[in-house]
Design a protein around this motif. Structure first.
Motif, PDB file in Angstrom:
ATOM      1  N   ALA A  24       3.768  -1.849 -23.990  1.00 56.81           N
ATOM      2  CA  ALA A  24       4.674  -0.749 -23.671  1.00 56.81           C
ATOM      3  C   ALA A  24       3.992   0.305 -22.805  1.00 56.81           C
ATOM      4  O   ALA A  24       4.570   0.785 -21.823  1.00 56.81           O
ATOM      5  CB  ALA A  24       5.203  -0.119 -24.956  1.00 56.81           C
ATOM      6  N   ILE A  25       2.766   0.669 -23.164  1.00 54.87           N
ATOM      7  CA  ILE A  25       2.030   1.663 -22.381  1.00 54.87           C
ATOM      8  C   ILE A  25       1.832   1.172 -20.950  1.00 54.87           C
ATOM      9  O   ILE A  25       2.055   1.902 -19.975  1.00 54.87           O
ATOM     10  CB  ILE A  25       0.662   1.965 -23.026  1.00 54.87           C
ATOM     11  N   LEU A  79      -8.121   0.274 -23.285  1.00 51.50           N
ATOM     12  CA  LEU A  79      -8.074   0.943 -21.982  1.00 51.50           C
ATOM     13  C   LEU A  79      -8.226  -0.032 -20.812  1.00 51.50           C
ATOM     14  O   LEU A  79      -7.380  -0.036 -19.905  1.00 51.50           O
ATOM     15  CB  LEU A  79      -9.115   2.056 -21.906  1.00 51.50           C
ATOM     16  N   PRO A  80      -9.287  -0.861 -20.773  1.00 52.82           N
ATOM     17  CA  PRO A  80      -9.378  -1.802 -19.643  1.00 52.82           C
ATOM     18  C   PRO A  80      -8.230  -2.796 -19.622  1.00 52.82           C
ATOM     19  O   PRO A  80      -7.789  -3.220 -18.551  1.00 52.82           O
ATOM     20  CB  PRO A  80     -10.725  -2.503 -19.866  1.00 52.82           C
ATOM     21  N   ALA A  81      -7.742  -3.168 -20.801  1.00 51.02           N
ATOM     22  CA  ALA A  81      -6.606  -4.097 -20.864  1.00 51.02           C
ATOM     23  C   ALA A  81      -5.371  -3.465 -20.230  1.00 51.02           C
ATOM     24  O   ALA A  81      -4.663  -4.108 -19.443  1.00 51.02           O
ATOM     25  CB  ALA A  81      -6.324  -4.473 -22.314  1.00 51.02           C
ATOM     26  N   ILE A  82      -5.119  -2.200 -20.551  1.00 49.75           N
ATOM     27  CA  ILE A  82      -3.951  -1.505 -19.994  1.00 49.75           C
ATOM     28  C   ILE A  82      -4.075  -1.358 -18.480  1.00 49.75           C
ATOM     29  O   ILE A  82      -3.115  -1.591 -17.740  1.00 49.75           O
ATOM     30  CB  ILE A  82      -3.774  -0.123 -20.666  1.00 49.75           C
ATOM     31  N   ILE A  83      -5.278  -1.009 -18.006  1.00 54.36           N
ATOM     32  CA  ILE A  83      -5.479  -0.861 -16.556  1.00 54.36           C
ATOM     33  C   ILE A  83      -5.206  -2.186 -15.841  1.00 54.36           C
ATOM     34  O   ILE A  83      -4.509  -2.227 -14.815  1.00 54.36           O
ATOM     35  CB  ILE A  83      -6.910  -0.372 -16.253  1.00 54.36           C
ATOM     36  N   ALA A  84      -5.754  -3.275 -16.377  1.00 56.77           N
ATOM     37  CA  ALA A  84      -5.544  -4.590 -15.760  1.00 56.77           C
ATOM     38  C   ALA A  84      -4.066  -4.970 -15.760  1.00 56.77           C
ATOM     39  O   ALA A  84      -3.542  -5.487 -14.760  1.00 56.77           O
ATOM     40  CB  ALA A  84      -6.362  -5.644 -16.507  1.00 56.77           C
TER      41      ALA A  84
END
Length: 505
Positions: A24-25, A79-84
């Motif tokens: 969702a984010i 955090l890195p997962a969301i950026i990717a």
């Protein structure tokens, strides 16, 4: 399956919640970036084409590579997962939004201009409503893509349903694999249907809904951080497989037993050696179990040959880690998890294979599959190839648990193994003797930065309780319980600690 769901219902629900949170984010951020960008590019066709090409190039980069590149900069976890995920989701949202906004019937645009309406009025009352079906279509594609790709977040400690897929593959547990895969698919279908319904809702209500979600997620994130600040959090990661998961659960139990104000966060099935070592150097994790042979062959620089004396090898590894990386290597456990090459027992008898030198004579007739670490590390296949002159007909990389199945099913003929692997017992495989003593000793011990060890002497004391403990037989049995019997690593680890009076009930 029913029994598995009953035993793990709480953890499955938590993983599902993590998966939804990350997805969702990422989706909301991608929408906030891509849609306004498409609006800006309405009157700049060259700029719109350039953005589309850049977004397209990003999508061609393997997601795992992006995750690996992000770790030194933003750490591990969500955090890195969301950026990717945001990077991957921008293209379908932008392209659909841009196409929808730039392919509106010119007559309608001319009519709006003829009435002398403002640009803002034209955008919100004419262009966006007419382009909304295309925009929603792009969001649907992006959200389904995000939910599927979020499973990779488990590789960097981000949690989510991918954790169950990894556990299923590593421990050959079909129940875990099905739970992770099926729930991810169901979640994608539900999200797709929900967004389809949102396509019938007015633009104003969609904006209000997105803003509400942002506030809720922001409040949840801030609240979680405030709670976490009350206690010290230590992050412990482990390599792929059941044995590292058992070890890090032991570390957790020992630390939390002796240090009530410390909360240990585990990142199991985190990745290979280089992945973990980089994360430790950058301070993204605090501790992980490493083996002396791997340290000497792959992590430190030394001109000396690796000693085959376990005590001497450990002391050299400890000294070089301190000198070159300012790291502390605690005392090792008793057992040695040595590398070996495994073949089917029937082939060992048929070709009279007992040593690696025996294998060299027939290697050109055999197909091999190795763990990715073994395939590329100096203490693995490259060094073995030089020492013994082994040349296989074909060599491929394969996940640890899958390569054993492939060997048992006659899909390959040779694979790498650890001497504590339960699959050796499960599939009745034979390991070949390292008659030229190529493989160095492999004793496991906690590895951490020296600054962390100095700051946390009580944690060091707790972990040193494992020094000289755990025999090869003990670890083989624990591995068997986790990888073959599919028992939880946390339970198996705690049973050992209780049995040997290392923690209290």
């Amino acid at each position: 399956m029913i029994e598995y769901l009953q035993k793990n219902s709480g953890e499955i629900i938590a993983a599902l919640g993590q998966h939804i949170y990350i997805s969702a984010i990422a989706a909301i951020i991608a929408i906030i970036i891509a849609v306004p960008l498409a609006i800006i590019m309405i009157d700049h066709p060259k700029g719109g084409e350039f953005v589309s090409q850049v977004a397209g190039v990003i999508q061609t980069i393997p997601s795992l590579a992006i995750l690996g590149l992000l770790i030194p900069f933003v750490g591990i976890g969500t955090l890195p997962a969301i950026i990717a995920l945001v990077l991957y989701a921008i293209m379908p949202i932008f392209q659909n939004s841009y196409s929808g906004l730039t392919n509106i019937d010119p007559i309608l645009i001319e009519a709006a201009d003829a009435f002398g309406v403002s640009k803002r009025f034209k955008l919100f009352r004419v262009q966006l409503p007419l382009a909304l079906p295309m925009i929603v279509s792009g969001i649907r594609i992006a959200v389904v893509l995000i939910i599927g790709t979020t499973t990779l977040a488990a590789l960097i400690g981000g949690g989510g349903l991918g954790t169950y897929i990894l556990v299923g593959i590593q421990t050959n547990n079909d129940n875990a694999l099905v739970v992770g895969a099926v729930l991810s698919a169901i979640l994608a279908l539900l999200a797709n249907g929900l967004i389809k319904l949102l396509g019938k809702v007015s633009l104003k209500r969609i904006v209000i809904g997105v803003a509400t979600l942002l506030i809720l997620f922001g409040g949840y994130t801030v609240g979680s951080k405030l709670i976490a600040q009350r206690t010290q959090t230590i992050t412990i990661a482990g390599k792929m497989g059941g044995e590292p998961e058992v070890l890090i659960n032991m570390y957790k139990d020992l630390i939390e037993e002796d240090n009530p104000n410390v909360k240990v966060q585990l990142k199991s099935n985190f990745g290979g050696t280089s992945f973990l070592f980089k994360a430790l150097k950058s301070g993204k994790i605090d501790i992980y179990p490493e083996f002396t042979g791997t340290v000497m062959q792959s992590l430190v620089k030394t001109s000396d040959s690796v000693s085959h004396n376990p005590q001497k090898s450990y002391q050299e590894a400890k000294q070089l880690l301190k000198q070159q990386f300012d790291m502390t290597y605690l005392k090792p456990m008793k057992y040695e998890n040595d590398y070996a090459l495994a073949i089917r027992t029937a082939d060992a008898k048929k070709y009279n294979l007992k040593t690696l030198s025996d294998l060299q004579k027939l290697s050109s007739n055999f197909n091999a599959a190795f763990d990715p670490d073994f395939y590329q590390q100096a203490d693995g296949y490259p060094g073995l190839k030089m020492t013994y002159g082994i040349e296989f007909a074909s060599v491929k990389t394969m996940e640890p648990s899958l390569r054993y199945e492939a060997l048992a099913d006659n899909k390959i003929d040779v694979t790498d193994a650890y001497t504590t692997d339960p699959q050796l017992r499960q599939y009745a495989l034979t390991t070949l003797k390292d008659d030229q003593s190529f493989f160095p000793p492999y004793q496991g011990a906690p590895l951490m930065k020296a600054s962390f060890a100095k700051k946390n002497p009580k944690v060091v004391k707790s972990l040193n309780k494992l020094a000289g403990k755990i025999t090869t037989k003990d670890m083989q049995e624990m591995n068997y319980q986790v990888s073959v019997k599919h028992r939880k690593a946390s339970i198996v680890a705690k049973e050992y600690l209780l049995k040997h009076n290392l923690i209290e009930k």
